[in-house]
Design a protein around this motif. Structure first.
Motif, PDB file in Angstrom:
ATOM      1  N   VAL A  27      -6.009  20.699 -21.562  1.00 30.37           N
ATOM      2  CA  VAL A  27      -4.740  19.999 -21.369  1.00 30.37           C
ATOM      3  C   VAL A  27      -4.561  18.989 -22.499  1.00 30.37           C
ATOM      4  CG1 VAL A  27      -3.409  18.485 -19.847  1.00 30.37           C
ATOM      5  CG2 VAL A  27      -4.896  20.260 -18.864  1.00 30.37           C
ATOM      6  N   VAL A  28      -3.420  19.064 -23.205  1.00 30.84           N
ATOM      7  CA  VAL A  28      -3.152  18.123 -24.288  1.00 30.84           C
ATOM      8  C   VAL A  28      -2.000  17.176 -23.968  1.00 30.84           C
ATOM      9  CG1 VAL A  28      -4.125  19.557 -26.112  1.00 30.84           C
ATOM     10  CG2 VAL A  28      -1.713  19.783 -25.554  1.00 30.84           C
ATOM     11  N   GLU A  29      -1.179  17.529 -22.987  1.00 32.09           N
ATOM     12  CA  GLU A  29      -0.049  16.659 -22.606  1.00 32.09           C
ATOM     13  C   GLU A  29       0.406  17.005 -21.202  1.00 32.09           C
ATOM     14  OE1 GLU A  29       4.555  15.707 -24.079  1.00 32.09           O
ATOM     15  OE2 GLU A  29       3.341  17.140 -25.194  1.00 32.09           O
ATOM     16  N   LEU A  30       0.653  15.989 -20.385  1.00 35.89           N
ATOM     17  CA  LEU A  30       1.219  16.202 -19.058  1.00 35.89           C
ATOM     18  C   LEU A  30       2.730  16.040 -19.139  1.00 35.89           C
ATOM     19  CD1 LEU A  30      -1.318  14.272 -16.807  1.00 35.89           C
ATOM     20  CD2 LEU A  30      -1.122  16.747 -17.119  1.00 35.89           C
ATOM     21  N   LEU A  31       3.448  16.954 -18.521  1.00 31.55           N
ATOM     22  CA  LEU A  31       4.906  16.932 -18.499  1.00 31.55           C
ATOM     23  C   LEU A  31       5.373  16.632 -17.075  1.00 31.55           C
ATOM     24  CD1 LEU A  31       5.447  20.205 -20.570  1.00 31.55           C
ATOM     25  CD2 LEU A  31       5.459  17.850 -21.426  1.00 31.55           C
ATOM     26  N   ASP A  32       6.675  16.479 -16.901  1.00 35.06           N
ATOM     27  CA  ASP A  32       7.248  16.251 -15.580  1.00 35.06           C
ATOM     28  C   ASP A  32       7.185  17.517 -14.730  1.00 35.06           C
ATOM     29  OD1 ASP A  32       7.938  13.627 -16.209  1.00 35.06           O
ATOM     30  OD2 ASP A  32       9.922  14.192 -16.934  1.00 35.06           O
ATOM     31  N   LEU A  33       7.322  17.339 -13.431  1.00 34.21           N
ATOM     32  CA  LEU A  33       7.475  18.428 -12.466  1.00 34.21           C
ATOM     33  C   LEU A  33       6.277  19.362 -12.386  1.00 34.21           C
ATOM     34  CD1 LEU A  33      11.216  19.261 -13.203  1.00 34.21           C
ATOM     35  CD2 LEU A  33      10.302  17.786 -11.407  1.00 34.21           C
ATOM     36  N   GLY A  34       5.063  18.837 -12.616  1.00 35.05           N
ATOM     37  CA  GLY A  34       3.860  19.636 -12.445  1.00 35.05           C
ATOM     38  C   GLY A  34       3.553  20.606 -13.565  1.00 35.05           C
ATOM     39  N   PHE A  35       3.992  20.293 -14.760  1.00 34.84           N
ATOM     40  CA  PHE A  35       3.702  21.145 -15.913  1.00 34.84           C
ATOM     41  C   PHE A  35       2.876  20.390 -16.935  1.00 34.84           C
ATOM     42  CE2 PHE A  35       7.258  23.308 -14.019  1.00 34.84           C
ATOM     43  CZ  PHE A  35       6.938  24.637 -14.194  1.00 34.84           C
ATOM     44  N   ALA A  36       2.201  21.150 -17.795  1.00 35.35           N
ATOM     45  CA  ALA A  36       1.391  20.561 -18.851  1.00 35.35           C
ATOM     46  C   ALA A  36       1.438  21.449 -20.082  1.00 35.35           C
ATOM     47  CB  ALA A  36      -0.049  20.406 -18.396  1.00 35.35           C
ATOM     48  N   VAL A  37       1.192  20.842 -21.238  1.00 35.77           N
ATOM     49  CA  VAL A  37       1.001  21.586 -22.482  1.00 35.77           C
ATOM     50  C   VAL A  37      -0.496  21.736 -22.660  1.00 35.77           C
ATOM     51  CG1 VAL A  37       1.338  21.604 -24.983  1.00 35.77           C
ATOM     52  CG2 VAL A  37       3.124  20.679 -23.484  1.00 35.77           C
ATOM     53  N   VAL A  38      -0.945  22.964 -22.949  1.00 35.69           N
ATOM     54  CA  VAL A  38      -2.372  23.224 -23.124  1.00 35.69           C
ATOM     55  C   VAL A  38      -2.630  23.851 -24.483  1.00 35.69           C
ATOM     56  CG1 VAL A  38      -2.784  23.484 -20.648  1.00 35.69           C
ATOM     57  CG2 VAL A  38      -2.252  25.505 -22.029  1.00 35.69           C
ATOM     58  N   GLU A  39      -3.837  23.624 -24.985  1.00 35.40           N
ATOM     59  CA  GLU A  39      -4.290  24.261 -26.224  1.00 35.40           C
ATOM     60  C   GLU A  39      -5.109  25.477 -25.824  1.00 35.40           C
ATOM     61  OE1 GLU A  39      -4.752  25.599 -29.641  1.00 35.40           O
ATOM     62  OE2 GLU A  39      -3.719  23.662 -29.606  1.00 35.40           O
ATOM     63  N   THR A  40      -4.707  26.638 -26.331  1.00 37.67           N
ATOM     64  CA  THR A  40      -5.362  27.890 -25.956  1.00 37.67           C
ATOM     65  C   THR A  40      -6.429  28.336 -26.943  1.00 37.67           C
ATOM     66  OG1 THR A  40      -3.808  29.300 -27.138  1.00 37.67           O
ATOM     67  CG2 THR A  40      -3.224  28.676 -24.869  1.00 37.67           C
TER      68      THR A  40
END
Length: 61
Positions: free
Chosen positions: A14-27
């Motif tokens: 996980v690299v960033e938490l977003l609103d509404l239960g989403f996140a940006v991840v590094e794959t």
């Protein structure tokens, strides 16, 4: 491995938490947006993702 479709979950960071239960991840080959609604995850956590949904948070070793 998923019991319904036989696919394998992918380990990501996980690299960033977003609103509404989403996140940006590094794959490892780029960044993607996934749902983290089913797990408690924070920035830096390693999670398993299947079909765009986080299904588990991995313990640090």
């Amino acid at each position: 491995m998923c019991i319904t479709c036989s696919d394998t979950a992918v380990e990501v960071t996980v690299v960033e938490l977003l609103d509404l239960g989403f996140a940006v991840v590094e794959t490892g080959s780029g960044r993607e947006e996934v749902s983290v609604a089913l797990v408690s995850a924070g920035v830096g956590d390693r999670i398993l993702v299947h079909a765009g949904e986080a299904i588990a948070r991995l313990e640090n070793s």
